[in-house]
Each structure stands twice: as structure tokens, then as C-alpha cells.
Motif scaffolding. Structure first.
Motif, mmCIF file in Angstrom:
data_model
loop_
_atom_site.group_PDB
_atom_site.id
_atom_site.type_symbol
_atom_site.label_atom_id
_atom_site.label_comp_id
_atom_site.label_asym_id
_atom_site.label_seq_id
_atom_site.Cartn_x
_atom_site.Cartn_y
_atom_site.Cartn_z
ATOM 1 N N VAL A 55 0.987 5.104 0.384
ATOM 2 C CA VAL A 55 0.236 6.232 0.932
ATOM 3 C C VAL A 55 1.071 7.480 0.667
ATOM 4 O O VAL A 55 2.187 7.595 1.158
ATOM 5 C CB VAL A 55 -0.023 6.063 2.441
ATOM 6 N N THR A 114 -4.063 6.957 -1.735
ATOM 7 C CA THR A 114 -3.648 5.588 -1.424
ATOM 8 C C THR A 114 -3.794 4.707 -2.652
ATOM 9 O O THR A 114 -4.825 4.750 -3.341
ATOM 10 C CB THR A 114 -4.498 4.999 -0.277
ATOM 11 N N GLN A 125 0.845 -1.191 0.000
ATOM 12 C CA GLN A 125 0.000 0.000 0.000
ATOM 13 C C GLN A 125 0.882 1.243 0.000
ATOM 14 O O GLN A 125 1.667 1.466 0.919
ATOM 15 C CB GLN A 125 -0.907 0.004 1.228
ATOM 16 N N THR A 158 -3.153 0.514 -3.721
ATOM 17 C CA THR A 158 -2.838 -0.818 -3.194
ATOM 18 C C THR A 158 -2.527 -1.766 -4.345
ATOM 19 O O THR A 158 -3.078 -1.639 -5.443
ATOM 20 C CB THR A 158 -4.009 -1.383 -2.371
#
Length: 239
Positions: free
Chosen positions: A215, A224, A213, A226
Motif C-alpha cells: 500500500v 495497492t 499487499q 497484491t
């Protein structure tokens, strides 16, 4: 903009019709260990391939970075173009992110070395993952404020570890930005680079790892992205 980054843009912006070879399910899902800690044979091949490309297609003299870039289908499992939009950011913004896993980074290092007729011992290179975050800014120095953290999550979503960018991170290198003016408004367009090396106990961590992930903040609040290992059987991710 230097050719190195024109090559990155080309990889990001190729029409999806040229990506037909990279349909989901074609390649088996790799293990995170193999992606983030590729064996020396994989790193050596990535090195040899891109160094050979640079030798056969020399980058312009005086250019800061190599412009060597293999066809996208040859980099599956090594890099990925993420074209998904982030909610809450202005519509005018480009949302592309190019992820280069350690094998791709090794290849780039070897291509740059090939320009100077140097060879590289891939065993000595730090294995890093790089996120090229594309955006635009009023002034290049504004990118100095950009931040990013890489989180390692298990299959339940629990954070196993976090990594901060290494000293190789370059958020505001002028070589990565190009000034463009549209209807009298001029802004700098380009990439901030965030480099991450694996946290400690990588063998145990990668065995439990399910999701990476990213950020990050490029001036529009927290965004964000993923990724799961299966994403790297493709060349691009789209909405």
C-alpha cells in the motif's frame, strides 16, 4: 541515470516477447518461507552469481552502484517486474514496480562488494524485500513525501501483520533520478526504493501468509498492489 538503475529499467522494460520462457505453470508454486527467508545455500548462490557477473563485466569506475544484472530467467523466484496500471493515476505515468526478494538483494550487495574486491558473509546480512516504485516528480525532494506499508494477509484477507520501511529506504536519493524535458516541461524520472524486513515471529507468520499487499502513495492517492507466491514463478505481471 547511473547504470545500476539503467539495468533495473532494462529489466522492467524488456519486451514481453523476450519473456516466453516464463509462462505461468512452468515452475511449481514456491512457499513464502522459501521466498522471504531463503536458505543460506540460495543466498550464497545469488551472491556468487552476481559477484561473478560484476567481476566479468565491471561497472564503470566512479559509478555509485553496480550495474550487474543477470538475465531475467535466472532471477525467477528472486525478483519480479510488476507492470500493472493503477486506477486513478495520470495516463502519462509509468506504473512499473520491481520487487527484489531477499536473495536478489543479497546478490546486489555482493556485486557491490566485488567492485571493491571485498567478500560478503551472507549469513550476517539482514533479509529484506525491496520495492522499486517508478514514477516522476517535479523536484526530487517531492519524493520525500512518498510512503509505503507492506501488509501480510492470510487466505481470508485478514491482516496478519504490517511492516514499515526500514532505515535503508531511499525515496529521494538523487542517484535514482534522471531529469528529462519534453516539449518544454522538465520532470525527474526514476525510482523510490522501499525496503522491508520481516516482522517478528516470521516462521509462524509465513506459514499462514497467503498474500503480500503493498500500500503506497507517490503523490496520487493510495495505490495497492497484491502478490501471491505463485506470481514469483514468472518474470513479470501485466494487465
Amino acid at each position: 541515470m547511473p547504470a545500476r538503475f539503467r539495468a533495473v529499467l532494462l529489466c522492467l522494460l524488456l519486451p514481453s516477447t523476450t519473456m516466453a520462457f516464463a509462462q505461468p505453470g512452468v515452475a511449481p508454486t514456491p512457499r513464502w518461507t522459501d521466498l522471504l527467508q531463503p536458505p543460506v545455500e540460495v543466498r550464497q548462490k545469488a551472491c556468487d552469481d552476481l559477484a561473478a557477473f560484476e567481476k566479468a563485466n565491471p561497472s564503470p569506475a566512479g559509478q555509485k552502484y553496480t550495474s550487474a544484472a543477470l538475465p531475467a530467467e535466472q532471477t525467477i523466484g528472486q525478483q519480479l517486474a510488476d507492470r500493472r496500471r493503477s486506477p486513478g493515476v495520470p495516463e502519462r505515468l509509468v506504473n512499473n514496480i520491481l520487487i527484489q526478494l531477499p536473495a536478489a538483494n543479497v546478490g546486489s550487495i555482493c556485486a557491490n562488494a566485488a567492485r571493491e574486491n571485498r567478500t560478503v558473509n551472507v549469513r550476517t546480512l539482514l533479509m529484506t524485500t525491496t520495492f522499486y516504485v517508478q514514477t516522476d516528480v517535479a523536484m526530487v525532494r517531492d519524493a520525500l513525501k512518498f510512503t509505503a506499508t507492506l501488509r501480510y494477509l492470510d487466505e481470508t484477507g485478514k491482516v496478519l501483520a504490517e511492516a514499515q520501511p526500514t532505515r535503508l529506504t531511499r525515496t529521494a536519493d538523487p542517484a535514482q533520478w534522471d531529469r528529462k524535458c519534453v516539449q518544454g516541461e522538465c520532470r525527474w524520472h526514476g525510482f523510490s526504493l522501499f525496503n522491508f524486513s520481516g516482522p517478528g515471529n516470521t516462521a509462524q507468520l509465513y506459514a499462514k501468509l497467503h498474500t503480500l499487499q503493498l500500500v503506497y502513495d507517490r503523490g496520487y492517492g493510495t495505490e495497492t498492489r497484491t502478490y501471491v507466491a505463485a506470481d514469483f514463478t514468472r518474470t513479470e505481471l501485466k494487465d
